[in-house]
Design a protein around this motif. Structure first.
Motif, mmCIF file in Angstrom:
data_model
loop_
_atom_site.group_PDB
_atom_site.id
_atom_site.type_symbol
_atom_site.label_atom_id
_atom_site.label_comp_id
_atom_site.label_asym_id
_atom_site.label_seq_id
_atom_site.Cartn_x
_atom_site.Cartn_y
_atom_site.Cartn_z
ATOM 1 N N MET A 166 0.831 -1.215 0.000
ATOM 2 C CA MET A 166 0.000 0.000 0.000
ATOM 3 C C MET A 166 0.863 1.262 0.000
ATOM 4 N N TYR A 297 -9.243 -8.279 3.441
ATOM 5 C CA TYR A 297 -10.527 -7.602 3.269
ATOM 6 C C TYR A 297 -11.321 -8.220 2.130
ATOM 7 N N TRP A 428 -7.100 7.193 5.553
ATOM 8 C CA TRP A 428 -6.143 7.975 4.741
ATOM 9 C C TRP A 428 -6.832 8.653 3.577
ATOM 10 N N ASN A 430 -10.368 8.383 2.977
ATOM 11 C CA ASN A 430 -11.822 8.561 3.093
ATOM 12 C C ASN A 430 -12.216 9.406 4.301
HETATM 13 C C1 LIG Z 1 -7.424 1.468 2.581
HETATM 14 C C2 LIG Z 1 -8.000 1.050 3.935
HETATM 15 C C3 LIG Z 1 -9.367 1.696 4.066
HETATM 16 O O1 LIG Z 1 -9.393 2.892 4.377
HETATM 17 O O2 LIG Z 1 -10.348 1.023 3.850
HETATM 18 O O3 LIG Z 1 -8.024 -0.391 3.956
HETATM 19 C C4 LIG Z 1 -8.372 -0.991 5.205
HETATM 20 C C5 LIG Z 1 -7.478 -0.484 6.302
HETATM 21 O O4 LIG Z 1 -6.125 -0.882 6.104
HETATM 22 C C6 LIG Z 1 -5.244 -0.371 7.136
HETATM 23 O O5 LIG Z 1 -3.973 -0.923 7.060
HETATM 24 C C7 LIG Z 1 -5.186 1.124 6.998
HETATM 25 O O6 LIG Z 1 -4.303 1.710 7.932
HETATM 26 C C8 LIG Z 1 -6.578 1.615 7.268
HETATM 27 O O7 LIG Z 1 -6.641 3.024 7.128
HETATM 28 C C9 LIG Z 1 -7.546 1.038 6.262
HETATM 29 O O8 LIG Z 1 -7.152 1.496 4.980
#
Ligand SMILES: C[C@@]1(C(=O)O)OC[C@H]2O[C@@H](O)[C@H](O)[C@@H](O)[C@H]2O1
Length: 469
Positions: A166, A297, A428, A430
């Motif tokens: 990521m 996820y 981050w 949203n």
């Molecule tokens: C992209 C996203 C999301 O916002 O859904 O995935 C799920 C989750 O993963 C985590 O490692 C991030 O720190 C957290 O902010 C989330 O980030």
């Protein structure tokens, strides 16, 4: 059947997403402190300056975790609180904060599970090339040792990095994360290599300290499946697994990169500038990994891309992992399928995809211990008569815990489950719109905390060790 007594029921968070206090008590500026203030980079200009103020409210939050019966809390340390310039002087106030958090967990018999790097890099290092500069890898090893020595008497579970794909992929291919570079494959692969090297060196340091805890790394687990039985799409899924999974897991667990990818990088001129010493370090320390953390996820459904990939202009919206996007190299695209179910952000809900993927991992890496270090439903939770009735989250987590129980019965070495996230926090990309927590945070009323329906449900699951699942 119950989950075994040594299976940890946990939940997780990350420093930048919960702490706030972005410039308090000697903390140095991070890449995210700077990046989030560039107009247009984050959703509605949200940032972690305050987040949910966990820095000042950690006792209240950990008290709530204790009321939930949480057995373990996964949180990350902000590197810039410990070493404000990345590899300079230690900030004692930073050590003090995390000592307080750890001691508060232990006061409530909650096992601290610490992530050293969850994307917030000291700005000094980002400005000096970030993960494309070996200096950052060497600075990380120094930072890790400072943490091992400061907290290692009480912290016995360490994750070096969270989701390398990521912060490297969004940092150097899509540009949605710092340093905001798009379509630079050479930098992307170089950055991943220096992260793996830093991880291997940190494992070496940790083992030499003889603190007798465990150390590993957490990756996104995104198993790829063909949309159908056509050979070209099956090959596309294999390609996706090679680049999205084996490129990440092989150098950690096997100590070498997947030949399939290495050969293609050579053809394309994307091979990292690695040295024999670095490759030897990966090999020598692969056996030191005590576990692998999986952030699961969704799976991805892929088909071969027939048309040539045009130079992609990425946006924040196209970086939220929803299906329908081409791979960075244009070999495949992800597909949204009519017979699948999806979250509001377009992520497929597939516990079966997880189970099948776990068997794929066991087939390739053997009986390595695994933790589910993240799993949860990002949603806009319904509020009915003042209560947060997050039934979709309960259903999502229930379905995944059932499959985890089945996987263990089928011989998968899974030893814990950390829901993302323990509490609603800053996303981050949203902002505060995409909620994941068991605890609600009221941004209209002084960030007051409130237990959701899922808080009580998870409390019951933990109490009964999931017997009814
Ligand atoms: C992209 C996203 C999301 O916002 O859904 O995935 C799920 C989750 O993963 C985590 O490692 C991030 O720190 C957290 O902010 C989330 O980030």
């Amino acid at each position: 059947m119950k989950f075994s007594h040594d299976f940890l029921f946990g939940a997780a968070s990350a420093s930048y997403q919960i702490e706030g206090a972005w410039n308090e008590d000697g903390k140095g500026e991070t890449n995210w402190d700077a990046f989030s203030k560039i107009p247009g980079k984050t959703f509605e200009g949200t940032n972690g300056d305050v987040a949910i103020d966990h820095y000042h409210r950690y006792k209240e939050d950990i008290q709530l975790m204790a009321e939930m019966g949480l057995e373990s809390y996964r949180f990350s340390v902000s590197w810039a609180r410990i070493l404000p310039t990345g590899d300079g002087e230690i900030n004692k106030k930073g050590l003090e904060f995390y000592n307080n958090v750890i001691n508060e967990c232990l006061k409530h018999s909650i096992v601290p599970f610490v992530t050293l790097y969850h994307w917030d890099l000291p700005l000094t290092l980002e400005k000096d090339g970030g993960w494309t500069n070996k200096r950052t890898a060497e600075a990380f090893v120094k930072y890790a040792e400072v943490c091992f020595r400061a907290f290692g008497d009480r912290v016995k579970h360490w994750i070096t990095f969270n989701e390398t794909v990521m912060f490297c992929g969004l940092g150097y291919l899509k540009g949605a994360h710092p340093p905001g570079i798009q379509n630079d494959e050479k930098k992307y692969f170089q950055a991943t290599h220096y992260v793996f090297y830093a991880h291997a060196k940190a494992v070496e340091v940790y083992k030499n300290l003889k603190q007798y805890g465990e150390i590993g790394i957490t990756h996104v687990f995104l198993p790829a499946y063909s949309v159908d039985g056509q050979e070209k799409n099956i090959l596309a899924a294999r390609h996706a697994n090679e680049y999205e999974t084996f490129w990440y897991y092989d150098p950690i667990l096997k100590g070498e990169y997947p030949r399939y990818v290495v050969d293609q990088l050579k053809e394309k001129g994307w091979t990292p500038d690695w040295t024999e010493e670095e490759l030897k370090t990966l090999k020598q320390n692969a056996g030191g990994n005590d576990f692998i953390g999986l952030n699961y996820y969704q799976p991805i459904r892929v088909e071969k891309m027939e048309e040539a990939l045009l130079e992609q202009e990425h946006s924040r919206e196209s970086s939220t992992l929803a299906p329908g996007n081409p791979s960075f190299d244009g070999v495949y695209r992800t597909v949204k399928m009519a017979d699948k179910t999806y979250t509001k952000w377009g992520w497929e809900i597939s516990p079966q995809g997880f189970l099948d993927g776990l068997h794929m991992l066991k087939g390739r890496y053997g009986d390595i211990k695994m933790y589910v270090t993240e799993n949860g439903l990002g949603d806009e939770d319904p509020i009915i008569e003042g209560e947060i009735v997050d039934v979709p989250r309960i259903k999502y987590i229930e379905a995944h815990l059932k499959v985890i129980k089945q996987a263990i019965a089928e011989g998968i070495h899974l030893k814990g489950y950390y829901a993302w996230s323990v509490i609603d926090l800053l996303s981050w990309l949203n902002g505060f719109k995409k909620q994941y927590g068991f605890i609600y945070v009221d941004h209209q009323d002084q960030l007051n905390r409130k237990k959701k329906l899922s808080f009580h449900w998870y409390q019951h699951i933990i109490e009964t060790r999931g017997e009814e699942l």
